[in-house]
Each structure stands twice: as C-alpha cells, then as structure tokens.
Write an enzyme that holds these catalytic residues in place. Structure first.
Site, PDB file in Angstrom:
ATOM      1  CB  CYS A 100      -0.927   0.020   1.208  1.00 57.99           C
ATOM      2  SG  CYS A 100      -1.935   1.529   1.255  1.00 57.99           S
ATOM      3  NE  ARG A 115       2.541   0.847   3.396  1.00 59.11           N
ATOM      4  CZ  ARG A 115       3.677   0.184   3.458  1.00 59.11           C
ATOM      5  NH1 ARG A 115       4.051  -0.353   4.602  1.00 59.11           N
ATOM      6  NH2 ARG A 115       4.452   0.064   2.397  1.00 59.11           N
ATOM      7  CD1 TRP A 143      -6.887   9.167  -1.694  1.00 58.54           C
ATOM      8  CD2 TRP A 143      -7.959   9.383   0.260  1.00 58.54           C
ATOM      9  NE1 TRP A 143      -5.960   9.536  -0.741  1.00 58.54           N
ATOM     10  CE2 TRP A 143      -6.603   9.685   0.457  1.00 58.54           C
ATOM     11  CE3 TRP A 143      -8.844   9.450   1.350  1.00 58.54           C
ATOM     12  CZ2 TRP A 143      -6.101  10.044   1.707  1.00 58.54           C
ATOM     13  CZ3 TRP A 143      -8.334   9.817   2.589  1.00 58.54           C
ATOM     14  CH2 TRP A 143      -6.978  10.106   2.752  1.00 58.54           C
ATOM     15  CD  GLU A 181      -5.247   3.163  -7.037  1.00 61.35           C
ATOM     16  OE1 GLU A 181      -5.689   4.087  -6.332  1.00 61.35           O
ATOM     17  OE2 GLU A 181      -5.392   1.960  -6.747  1.00 61.35           O
TER      18      GLU A 181
END
Ligand code: ARG
Length: 366
Positions: A59, A62, A231, A236
């Site tokens: 991730c 973070r 979000w 992406e």
C-alpha cells in the site's frame, strides 16, 4: 502459532500496551483458555486494523494510516445483515465525495463453515461480458465473475459500466446476491478540460476503491470479511483501469480523436493519449467534488510517511513495484530509492486468501 501466543504478541505491541489494563489481559487469557476464542474491544480492533494497514507492504497510501475509522459489524449473522453493513461502509467512506479511510469488520472465522466471505474483489466493480466473437463489453478483469453471477441468474443492462452485485457467503451456505443500491455508488463521468469530444467517449469510474476479498489478521483472529477503502490515486484509473490493453484499452480511441500517428510506436501516441486521459481523470473528479490524489502528491506523501515512521523507530516494509505509480514513475521520489523488504509473517496485516468455496449452481434451488 497458537491463538494464545498470537494474542499475547498482539497485546504486547506498544500501541496496545498503552490501551489495555492488566485485568483486560487476564480476561483475554481466560476467554482463550475457556472458549478457544476472545473478543477484542472496538478500540483494540481499530488499533489492530491501523497497524495492519501500516504493515501492508503493497500500500502506497499508508501516510494516512492514523485516520482509519472502524465500522464494527461483528454482530452481523445473515447475508442480509452483511449486505446492509456493506451499504453503510459505502455511505460512510464515500461521504458524498469527501472520501475517508474506513474498514468494516465482520465476525472472525472460527471454523471453515463459520465465516463470512465477500466473493467480490471490490465492493464496486463493473461487469465484463464476453461475446461469442471473444470481444468484451465492460471490464475484461471481471469476465469470470460476471459469468458466475449470470449463472446464478443475474442480468445486467449490458453497458460498459454495469455495477456488479455483491456475492455474500455466510457459514458455508450457498451464496446470496445483492444488487448495490445506486445511491451508494458514486461515479464520475470523465471529461477533459480542453477536449470537448472527450465526454463522447462515455467513460466513467467509481469514486470508492473498496477492497473486499482480503483477510484481516489481528491477534491470531482471521477476519475473512473486512472491506476497506481510502481514495483513488488518479493513475490507478487513468494509467491502469481505463488504459491497460487488458482492461478498457481506451488509448487507441483517444489517440485517434487527437489525430496522432498510431502506426508508429515512436510517435509516442500512447504516452500522449495517456497523459490526456490522466489529466481528464484528475480534472473530472475535482469537478465532481470527489476526492482523488495525483501520483506526484501521493508519492511525496509516501516518502514523508517513511520519514515519520523512521523517526518513530519503525521499519516500513514496501514492495517497490507496488509503491510506484503506473504513470511516469521516474518523475516521482518513490522511484529513486529502495525499501525495507516485506516480511510476510508481519502481523497484524491484510493478507490474500483463497476465494470462497467454488460457487456451484447445483446448490441453488436444492
Ligand atoms: N487499483 C485498484 C483499482 O483501481 C484499487 C486498489 C486500492 N487503491 C486505493 N487507492 N485504495 O480499482
């Protein structure tokens, strides 16, 4: 490791030591000895979920781990109650476009036939319909899932962006399908700040990326259904979901509208189209009042997160290929460095799990 050992390890984490009393620790040990299980308080569960996020090597978001909110859904027993809690998740986390990090935690798995599972990879995904000639309408990533829900009787409208139903398994019983109430699915039509024709491509994406098929492991307990969301990073959507050749593959259409030379790789038509698409995604989300972060800001935040964690004396396990954005990675600071290696035994954490028992249409209507 035994449950008692894993629980002890969890309650020994600095964040938990400051949270729990000696009495509470004794009660946990007693419960494990007597019933083979224990029930974390909501505060303990939230602390564990925050650490699971902080520990997750893939991730890149973070930086915001401290702001995670918990929706405690451990009392849900029926598929209907699970679905309702998922709608709550979407409502609270989407927050009319001002997205906030939320995890919804269902009861932990006790036995294989005593568990909650959400078969969908994300709460919101678009169907992919494969026709006889092999062409796909919608998201090619979801062709298999779409076929399965159609085998169960689901029918979508057949557009490029049909929201799939949730498939919920409880306690080893046959799965139950739930259509997501449209008021819980905030979407953004993609427009471009300068190209008026862009809207005619009829592209859209949803506001909320809510992963729903990972297992949250805390203190030896396995929460097999624990959807979580924050979000989107614009890339992406613009540099993967809409542009991958194996996904919506829209770059050729954009390049054609832009009048680029698509016969030569060296014209860099893909790169030019990609840039316009990604600018369009960020612009559209902003126009619609839906929070999204660009990949430069996200990368800078991740590096700031590492600095903060280092100052706190903690490692930041990370996978380089997951942390870097899909678009222009070498223009961001996450490209030009290495990371602490991932530790696959690090807990609490979010971990991959096998899909729920193969869905079988024969179990329907028996
Ligand atoms: N990349 C995935 C998607 O586009 C979402 C993964 C989680 N992303 C996030 N920003 N929380 O659907």
């Amino acid at each position: 490791m035994r449950l008692s050992q894993e629980a002890e390890k969890f309650y020994s984490l600095p964040e938990l030591i400051s949270l729990v009393s000696a009495d509470r620790l004794q009660a946990v040990s007693r419960d494990i000895a007597a019933a083979g299980c224990y029930t974390p308080t909501p505060d303990e569960l939230l602390a564990g979920a925050k650490i699971a996020w902080r520990n997750h090597a893939r991730c890149s978001g973070r930086y915001s781990w401290r702001s995670l909110q918990l929706l405690d859904a451990r009392s849900c027993e029926s598929p209907e109650e699970v679905a309702e809690a998922c709608w709550d998740h979407l409502r609270v986390s989407t927050n009319n476009g001002r997205l906030r990090p939320v995890v919804t935690v269902f009861k932990p798995r006790l036995e294989p036939d005593n568990q909650v599972r959400i078969a969908n990879a994300q709460l919101i995904r678009y169907a992919g319909y494969k026709s006889a000639d092999g062409r796909v309408t919608g998201d090619p990533d979801q062709v298999e899932f779409t076929q399965r829900v159609m085998d169960m009787g689901w029918r979508g409208a057949g557009t490029e962006f049909d929201v799939l139903p949730l498939v919920i398994f409880v306690d080893g019983k046959p799965p139950v399908l739930f259509e997501i109430p449209p008021e819980h699915v905030l979407e953004v039509p993609i427009i471009h700040p300068r190209f008026d024709w862009f809207k005619d491509l009829n592209l859209r994406w949803h506001a909320n990326p809510a992963i729903s098929n990972m297992c949250l492991e805390i203190g030896g307990l396995r929460y097999t259904a624990a959807p979580f969301s924050g979000w989107y990073v614009g890339s992406e959507i613009g540099a993967r979901n809409l542009s991958d050749v194996g996904r919506y593959n829209v770059l050729p259409r954009i390049a054609e509208k832009m009048g680029l030379d698509t016969r030569r790789n060296a014209s860099l038509w893909r790169d030019r189209a990609l840039l316009e698409l990604n600018e369009a995604v960020l612009f559209s989300y902003a126009e619609a009042g839906v929070y999204v972060v660009d990949h430069h800001t996200a990368a800078a935040q991740f590096v700031a997160h590492i600095e903060r964690e280092t100052a706190a004396g903690r490692a930041v396990p990370a996978e380089w290929s997951w942390i870097n954005p899909a678009m222009s990675p070498s223009t961001t600071p996450t490209f030009h460095r290495t990371y602490d290696p991932p530790d696959f035994d690090l807990r609490p954490n979010f971990v991959k799990q096998d899909p729920p028992e193969p869905w079988s249409t024969d179990t329907q209507g028996l």
